[in-house]
Design a protein around this motif. Structure first.
Motif, mmCIF file in Angstrom:
data_model
loop_
_atom_site.group_PDB
_atom_site.id
_atom_site.type_symbol
_atom_site.label_atom_id
_atom_site.label_comp_id
_atom_site.label_asym_id
_atom_site.label_seq_id
_atom_site.Cartn_x
_atom_site.Cartn_y
_atom_site.Cartn_z
ATOM 1 N N PHE B 201 119.496 9.561 88.069
ATOM 2 C CA PHE B 201 120.547 9.421 87.509
ATOM 3 C C PHE B 201 120.396 7.950 86.868
ATOM 4 O O PHE B 201 121.384 7.520 85.563
ATOM 5 N N ARG B 204 118.575 7.739 83.613
ATOM 6 C CA ARG B 204 119.659 8.057 82.576
ATOM 7 C C ARG B 204 120.377 7.201 82.618
ATOM 8 O O ARG B 204 121.059 6.908 81.130
ATOM 9 N N ILE B 205 121.705 5.937 82.645
ATOM 10 C CA ILE B 205 122.602 5.716 82.560
ATOM 11 C C ILE B 205 121.487 4.629 82.404
ATOM 12 O O ILE B 205 122.129 3.722 81.241
ATOM 13 N N ARG B 207 119.407 3.981 80.265
ATOM 14 C CA ARG B 207 119.024 3.633 78.442
ATOM 15 C C ARG B 207 120.214 4.171 78.152
ATOM 16 O O ARG B 207 119.690 3.632 76.798
ATOM 17 N N PHE B 208 121.152 3.409 78.572
ATOM 18 C CA PHE B 208 122.422 3.891 77.657
ATOM 19 C C PHE B 208 122.979 2.463 77.762
ATOM 20 O O PHE B 208 123.396 1.948 76.772
#
Lengths: 245, 245
Positions: B201, B204-205, B207-208
């Motif tokens: 998590f 991936r978060i 990467r935003f």
């Protein structure tokens, strides 16, 4: 005038067969060898171009109607259309049929349901229906004037297609089975309508994690032979569903 | 029976004011402190629950209609609704009004336009309209049976909301201004309905690229005080537009 009679005949048929106030319009993007085109129809020479659109029969599902209308207007079959937006403003159409009686089917207020697709246009067989005069692929770089609010519907579809590049893979069935990263980049550049930085593109496309790198290389270029890639079909289809958190 | 009269009165008013065959239904997800709920209405005790829905007036834009209907049915105002799908199959509704005359407005074939929103439910003021009996937030873990095809519309909206997590940031106006990564993860877990791996998590978060890390930390926990983050409003809104290739 022959055209007029066709419209009046169509009008009475539609009052019988179709649901009032509802229309479907499709934006079919066609890609092939770095060219992006859109499928347009025209009722008569000298008239404005239109997206292929039509109506929903009383006993027909909306998605089936979109498929049927596209087939009837252009001959194109088996195109997977996705709903992408509603065009439901009052007075969204200019008075395209102003010379006709007010009870003409076409003069109603229509709420249009927009569908879009992206296909390899060499794989689509076009045929002209009895109602339109012309059906053509038009390059998105040289779009003719569109009638009513079809420019807005088209603009929205292009925006949705471009957004799709952010979160869904694209390219299967549009590129040859094996392709170089440059060829994939040119597909993205064609859809986005601008050049991309090579390094950024490479990093971002790799994050999707949908490519298989092959041992063999593309021969014959002036430079170092580039690697060939293909889509991993399992990962490709999984990533259509979104991130696996 | 009082209810019947209301429906029959509404039927003749709708034939006058609204476009036939078109309805709007809204799925409003409400989040607050790790709880996800959905806004439902019910016409009378003992009847099935419904999504708040209604019709489009002849002189009204479709999106304005969705806002008005939600306001009339629930009292909720200023909720930004996004169209997410069309429910246009023939016979999509069970015969909810089977005890009424065939000329009842509600017995037509309706093509429904689905809208959804995600809001902080403590910020929404609910009021019951004169037509429904009840309007309530229902936990998505304990959903009552929904009438007609409203379960399908709701399921589709939840799928779209979950897909949105893959490509758009989420959380502004739902979390306190400063939050820990664990709090953000719990928001995602609540919407996805399952636990996520902490390391995945986090990666991936990140990467935003929409978070600002602050010097101060959340005090008072049993463990090492976690860092606080906030959304970078410029990057947050830019990333709503999709990847900048």
């Amino acid at each position: 005038m022959e055209k007029d009679e066709k419209i009046i005949e169509m009008s009475s048929r539609m009052w019988e067969k179709a649901l009032p106030h509802i229309s479907v319009d499709s934006v079919v993007f066609g890609f092939h060898e770095n060219q992006l085109k859109v499928l347009l129809v025209r009722m008569a020479k000298g008239q404005k171009w239109l997206l292929p659109g039509g109506y929903v029969f009383k006993d027909e599902n909306v998605e089936d109607a979109a498929q049927r209308v596209l087939r009837e207007r252009t001959g194109a079959e088996r195109i997977y259309l996705q709903e992408f937006g509603i065009f439901g403003n009052v007075n969204r159409s200019e008075d395209f049929f102003r010379n006709y009686d007010d009870n003409l089917w076409h003069k109603q207020r229509f709420i249009s349901i927009g569908f879009y697709a992206l296909v390899d246009y060499t794989q689509v067989n076009l045929e002209i229906d009895h109602y339109s005069d012309t059906c053509e692929w038009k390059s998105i770089d040289h779009m003719p004037a569109l009638a009513m609010d079809h420019q807005t519907i088209y603009d929205n579809a292009l925006t949705v297609l471009r957004q799709q590049l952010s979160y869904k893979p694209i390219g299967m069935n549009l590129l040859p089975e094996r392709f170089t990263i440059s060829e994939l980049q040119r597909l993205y550049e064609t859809i986005l309508g601008r050049k991309l930085n090579r390094g950024n593109f490479y990093r971002r496309i790799m994050r999707f994690d949908v490519l298989i790198k092959h041992e063999d290389q593309r021969k014959g270029g002036a430079h170092k032979s580039p690697n060939l890639y293909s889509f991993d079909p399992v990962k490709y289809h999984a990533s259509l569903q979104g991130i696996d958190w």
